[in-house]
Design an enzyme around this catalytic site. Structure first.
Site, PDB file in Angstrom:
ATOM      1  N   GLY A   1       0.796  -1.235   0.000  1.00 30.73           N
ATOM      2  CA  GLY A   1       0.000   0.000   0.000  1.00 30.73           C
ATOM      3  C   GLY A   1       0.821   1.274   0.000  1.00 30.73           C
ATOM      4  O   GLY A   1       0.376   2.304   0.508  1.00 30.73           O
TER       5      GLY A   1
ATOM      6  N   MET B   1      -4.651  -7.239  -6.676  1.00 31.74           N
ATOM      7  CA  MET B   1      -4.338  -8.474  -7.390  1.00 31.74           C
ATOM      8  C   MET B   1      -5.599  -9.299  -7.628  1.00 31.74           C
ATOM      9  O   MET B   1      -5.757 -10.388  -7.060  1.00 31.74           O
ATOM     10  CB  MET B   1      -3.332  -9.296  -6.582  1.00 31.74           C
ATOM     11  CG  MET B   1      -2.088  -8.535  -6.196  1.00 31.74           C
ATOM     12  SD  MET B   1      -1.074  -8.177  -7.609  1.00 31.74           S
ATOM     13  CE  MET B   1      -0.325  -9.767  -7.787  1.00 31.74           C
TER      14      MET B   1
ATOM     15  N   ILE C   1      -8.455  -9.779 -11.018  1.00 36.74           N
ATOM     16  CA  ILE C   1      -8.927  -9.292 -12.314  1.00 36.74           C
ATOM     17  C   ILE C   1     -10.444  -9.222 -12.283  1.00 36.74           C
ATOM     18  O   ILE C   1     -11.112 -10.244 -12.071  1.00 36.74           O
ATOM     19  CB  ILE C   1      -8.436 -10.216 -13.451  1.00 36.74           C
ATOM     20  CG1 ILE C   1      -6.908 -10.261 -13.451  1.00 36.74           C
ATOM     21  CG2 ILE C   1      -8.968  -9.738 -14.795  1.00 36.74           C
ATOM     22  CD1 ILE C   1      -6.339 -11.391 -14.271  1.00 36.74           C
TER      23      ILE C   1
ATOM     24  N   HIS D   1       0.553   0.418 -13.319  1.00 38.13           N
ATOM     25  CA  HIS D   1       1.384  -0.744 -13.666  1.00 38.13           C
ATOM     26  C   HIS D   1       2.823  -0.268 -13.850  1.00 38.13           C
ATOM     27  O   HIS D   1       3.059   0.730 -14.538  1.00 38.13           O
ATOM     28  CB  HIS D   1       0.847  -1.393 -14.947  1.00 38.13           C
ATOM     29  CG  HIS D   1       1.580  -2.639 -15.299  1.00 38.13           C
ATOM     30  ND1 HIS D   1       1.584  -3.750 -14.486  1.00 38.13           N
ATOM     31  CD2 HIS D   1       2.379  -2.946 -16.352  1.00 38.13           C
ATOM     32  CE1 HIS D   1       2.340  -4.687 -15.019  1.00 38.13           C
ATOM     33  NE2 HIS D   1       2.836  -4.224 -16.154  1.00 38.13           N
TER      34      HIS D   1
ATOM     35  N   ASP E   1      -3.541  -5.266 -17.184  1.00 34.67           N
ATOM     36  CA  ASP E   1      -2.543  -4.210 -17.370  1.00 34.67           C
ATOM     37  C   ASP E   1      -2.612  -3.610 -18.771  1.00 34.67           C
ATOM     38  O   ASP E   1      -1.590  -3.376 -19.435  1.00 34.67           O
ATOM     39  CB  ASP E   1      -1.130  -4.737 -17.062  1.00 34.67           C
ATOM     40  CG  ASP E   1      -1.031  -5.211 -15.625  1.00 34.67           C
ATOM     41  OD1 ASP E   1      -1.674  -4.595 -14.755  1.00 34.67           O
ATOM     42  OD2 ASP E   1      -0.325  -6.198 -15.364  1.00 34.67           O
TER      43      ASP E   1
ATOM     44  N   GLU F   1       5.990   6.105  -9.433  1.00 36.91           N
ATOM     45  CA  GLU F   1       4.581   5.715  -9.271  1.00 36.91           C
ATOM     46  C   GLU F   1       3.863   6.632  -8.292  1.00 36.91           C
ATOM     47  O   GLU F   1       2.755   7.117  -8.573  1.00 36.91           O
ATOM     48  CB  GLU F   1       4.481   4.280  -8.715  1.00 36.91           C
ATOM     49  CG  GLU F   1       4.797   3.205  -9.706  1.00 36.91           C
ATOM     50  CD  GLU F   1       4.423   1.827  -9.169  1.00 36.91           C
ATOM     51  OE1 GLU F   1       3.938   1.027  -9.958  1.00 36.91           O
ATOM     52  OE2 GLU F   1       4.615   1.557  -7.964  1.00 36.91           O
TER      53      GLU F   1
HETATM   54  C1  GRF Z   1       2.986  -1.230  -7.661  1.00 39.10           C
HETATM   55  O1  GRF Z   1       4.261  -1.432  -8.218  1.00 39.10           O
HETATM   56  C2  GRF Z   1       1.935  -1.179  -8.732  1.00 39.10           C
HETATM   57  O2  GRF Z   1       2.396  -0.625  -9.931  1.00 39.10           O
HETATM   58  C3  GRF Z   1       1.619  -2.638  -8.947  1.00 39.10           C
HETATM   59  O3  GRF Z   1       1.648  -3.188  -7.649  1.00 39.10           O
HETATM   60  C4  GRF Z   1       2.537  -2.438  -6.837  1.00 39.10           C
HETATM   61  C5  GRF Z   1       1.797  -2.040  -5.597  1.00 39.10           C
HETATM   62  O4  GRF Z   1       2.653  -1.495  -4.634  1.00 39.10           O
HETATM   63  N1  GRF Z   1       0.356  -2.791  -9.635  1.00 39.10           N
HETATM   64  P1  GRF Z   1       2.062  -0.862  -3.298  1.00 39.10           P
HETATM   65  O5  GRF Z   1       1.166  -1.906  -2.639  1.00 39.10           O
HETATM   66  O6  GRF Z   1       1.305   0.385  -3.662  1.00 39.10           O
HETATM   67  O7  GRF Z   1       3.256  -0.573  -2.446  1.00 39.10           O
END
Ligand code: GRF
Length: 206
Positions: free
Chosen positions: A12, A95, A97, A113, A154, A183
């Site tokens: 998170g 995680m 779909i 992603h 994705d 991100e």
């Molecule tokens: C991130 O790298 C995101 O792009 C991918 O999952 C990861 C989640 O990281 N989909 P976090 O739980 O926000 O630390």
């Protein structure tokens, strides 16, 4: 006010970046109305609780054990979320779909992603990019934020993306760190853009 539902399955850190942006006043007129996890141990749930954000834990395993479908799981989640105001669904390391049973309820769903559009879909995008760099196949990777209009993984119309360089002395860990930093900033900026709220300088309080 703009209301977000943030869906997580793990650490998170993206959720935390959004919480911090809201609490610092950088992302004004925005609230997280609920955080959902499909994993009980997801540390993101703890982050949400610490900031007084309502949480929902909604695991798929009981559905699978009972022979129930992903559609049923998605329908139930949509029903649970209907108790909360939601303008934008933000997938942040979620995680699972979704089937159309969820997607038809929410027309604004963003996903993040850790790769450039079209490159390295799936769970191991950063490792795969790192290995492709070692083989001389790519010179950079990136981060993509995209809309989730259908059941593709994705993939979907790109809302934002940013290139991330890979350096010869990078380890997988240093590359991961650089990607996650991008991100965290890009997700906040993209959410602001999508909601139409002006990002404020970090020091300026709302
Ligand atoms: C991130 O790298 C995101 O792009 C991918 O999952 C990861 C989640 O990281 N989909 P976090 O739980 O926000 O630390």
């Amino acid at each position: 006010m703009n209301y977000l539902a943030v869906l997580i399955s793990g650490s998170g850190t993206n959720l935390q970046a959004i919480i911090d942006a809201i609490e610092s006043g950088r992302l004004p007129d925005t609230q997280i109305s609920v955080v959902v996890s499909n994993r009980k141990a997801a540390y993101g749930l703890e982050r949400a609780r610490r900031h007084g954000i309502p949480t929902i834990y909604h695991p798929f395993l009981p559905y699978r054990k009972a022979g129930r479908t992903r559609e049923e799981y998605d329908t139930d989640l949509a029903e649970m979320l209907s108790d909360y105001p939601i303008d934008l669904v933000v997938l942040a390391g979620w995680m699972h779909i979704f089937t159309m049973e969820f997607l038809r309820h929410y027309c604004r769903i963003l996903n993040i992603h850790p790769a450039l559009p079209g490159a390295f879909p799936g769970m191991h995008a950063i490792e795969e990019a790192y290995e492709a760099y070692q083989r001389g196949e790519i010179s950079e990777t990136g981060v993509m934020i995209h809309w989730a209009p259908d059941e593709a993984v994705d993939a979907g119309p790109v809302a934002a993306c940013e290139r991330v360089p890979i350096y010869p002395d990078d380890t997988l860990e240093s590359l991961e760190e650089r990607i996650h930093a991008v991100e965290h900033d890009l997700y906040v900026r993209t959410i602001a853009e999508v909601l139409g709220v002006p990002l404020k300088p970090e020091t300026e309080q709302s």
